[in-house]
Design an enzyme around this catalytic site. Structure first.
Site, PDB file in Angstrom:
ATOM      1  CG  HIS A   1      -4.346  -4.109   0.194  1.00 55.35           C
ATOM      2  ND1 HIS A   1      -3.552  -3.760  -0.884  1.00 55.35           N
ATOM      3  CD2 HIS A   1      -4.349  -3.020   1.015  1.00 55.35           C
ATOM      4  CE1 HIS A   1      -3.120  -2.528  -0.726  1.00 55.35           C
ATOM      5  NE2 HIS A   1      -3.568  -2.052   0.414  1.00 55.35           N
TER       6      HIS A   1
ATOM      7  CG  ASP B   1      -2.100   0.938   1.126  1.00 55.94           C
ATOM      8  OD1 ASP B   1      -3.150   0.581   0.583  1.00 55.94           O
ATOM      9  OD2 ASP B   1      -1.937   2.069   1.595  1.00 55.94           O
TER      10      ASP B   1
ATOM     11  CE1 TYR C   1      -5.426   6.917  -0.013  1.00 57.86           C
ATOM     12  CE2 TYR C   1      -4.976   7.190   2.330  1.00 57.86           C
ATOM     13  CZ  TYR C   1      -5.266   6.376   1.249  1.00 57.86           C
ATOM     14  OH  TYR C   1      -5.405   5.024   1.425  1.00 57.86           O
TER      15      TYR C   1
END
Length: 411
Positions: A389, A202, A335
């Site tokens: 994930h 990630d 982000y």
């Protein structure tokens, strides 16, 4: 097992702290113990008093976390989840904090008994944390062998990203490369490793790739489960003459589905992290819905059955950590501060260090070997039909086995 090994390696870790401190790095390196118990009663009181809709569900799982699933998780939180028990197990590992460039960086540091163990930094992403690597620590500390019978063991370092858990929030305009620079300082100057290996998933893969390309004097091998490059469409892969196996074709379709309908959270957190972050800041059930849905959707549908340890308790532990450390808002800043981090143009890192990659069937990102080879010195590619994930909890044995292959290429 956690407690036993913590006692066995504790003196080594404390010795490392004393050694680093005596060398005068000025990093305020010190042992750290987690104690969040004082907030648990208030958290569970909020969970108990949160009202959820009582009527039928009119939309399926494609609309987000199902109401019945959220209710089930909430009930387990109230009746079966035990933070104090989880905290005791977490504290069996050696935790530290250090001050680097004005940031407090929290990390686990476990040392092998083998003098020539390879230092390996494991870097998580969102909505993960250092917790997702706990199941792989003890096996990686043990003496083992690679597939080529090369002896292998590791020293393990697991930092919390800036703004996550016990690491302080990053300042404005903080980038992935900034985090990579701080982590390289942590590994080389604070802990004294002249060379080390990295693993990233990630957002952690973005940091690990920055380390891989920008610190090639110290980073001598890197393993990835995710890449900071946009997955390619079937048309783009065909133009590259890339043919896919049935497993790869499934993974490609999942990646395209995610790209078209699974990135709403990314848009929100990249543009307005405060809006969603502050809305959920003091709402544990809201955080459970927002974070829990990602764990459920991005993991293997068989999650919670061996070899996976990603059960409901694991999700509740992760959400509790986010809530009790008040880190949800700051965890989203990565982000907002790195909106262009996912590269669309593939380019190769300027390093000869070996790159290893592990694919997992239900990971929402997919990169076939031909793409991975475009961005690094690819020496090993493995694809697993179990897992997703969060490989460290979704398929720990596979991740452990693949990480050990670093020893084959370590020079």
């Amino acid at each position: 097992m956690y407690l036993y090994l913590s006692v066995a390696f504790g003196l080594l870790a404390i010795s490392a702290v004393q050694s680093s401190s005596s060398n005068g790095g000025g990093f305020n390196l010190r042992p750290f113990r987690i104690n969040l118990s004082s907030g648990v009663s208030r958290m569970l009181n909020f969970v108990n008093n949160t009202q959820l809709p009582g009527g039928p569900e009119y939309l399926g799982a494609s609309a987000g976390i199902p109401l019945d699933t959220l209710k089930s998780l909430r009930a387990e939180w109230l009746t079966r989840f035990d933070w104090d028990k989880e905290q005791l197990a977490i504290n069996a590992f050696n935790h530290f904090t250090a001050e680097v460039e004005g940031l407090t960086i929290h990390f686990i540091h476990e040392k092998s008994r083998t003098p020539n163990a390879i230092p390996l930094i494991l870097i998580h992403g969102w909505p993960g944390s250092f917790l997702e690597f706990l199941p792989v620590i003890d096996p990686l500390l043990q003496n083992s062998k690679t597939s080529t019978d090369t002896p292998i063991t590791f020293d393990i370092i697991i930092p919390s990203l800036p703004g996550y858990a016990f690491s302080s929030a990053p300042p404005q305009n903080w980038t992935i490369d900034d985090t990579a620079r701080v982590y390289n300082t942590l590994m080389t100057d604070v802990l004294g490793y002249s060379e080390y290996a990295t693993h990233g998933t990630d957002w952690g893969s973005f940091v690990a790739y920055s380390l891989y390309g920008n610190f090639n004097g110290s980073v001598r091998a890197s393993h990835f489960c995710f890449l900071p490059f946009s997955p390619q469409s079937p048309t783009e892969l065909a133009a590259l003459n890339v043919s896919l196996s049935p497993l790869e074709a499934y993974e490609e379709q999942e990646a395209m589905t995610f790209d078209s309908s699974g990135i709403g959270y990314t848009i929100e957190q990249s543009t307005e992290p405060n809006t969603i972050g502050l809305a959920l800041y003091d709402n544990p059930v809201g955080q459970l819905a927002w974070i829990g849905q990602k764990f459920l959707n991005w993991s293997d549908p068989r999650a919670g059955t061996p070899p996976s340890v990603l059960d409901h308790n694991e999700i509740l532990k992760s959400v509790s950590l986010y809530y009790l450390t008040k880190s949800l808002v700051s965890s989203m800043y990565i982000y907002f501060q790195n909106p262009e981090a996912l590269k669309t143009v593939y380019s190769k890192a300027q390093t000869d260090a070996p790159m290893l990659f592990s694919g997992f069937k239900y990971n929402p990102g997919f990169w076939p070997p031909a793409l991975v080879a475009q961005v690094g010195n690819l020496v090993l590619y493995r694809n697993h039909d179990f897992g997703g994930h969060f490989a460290g909890i979704d398929n720990p044995p596979a991740l452990i086995k693949d990480l050990r292959e670093i020893g084959t290429y370590w020079a």
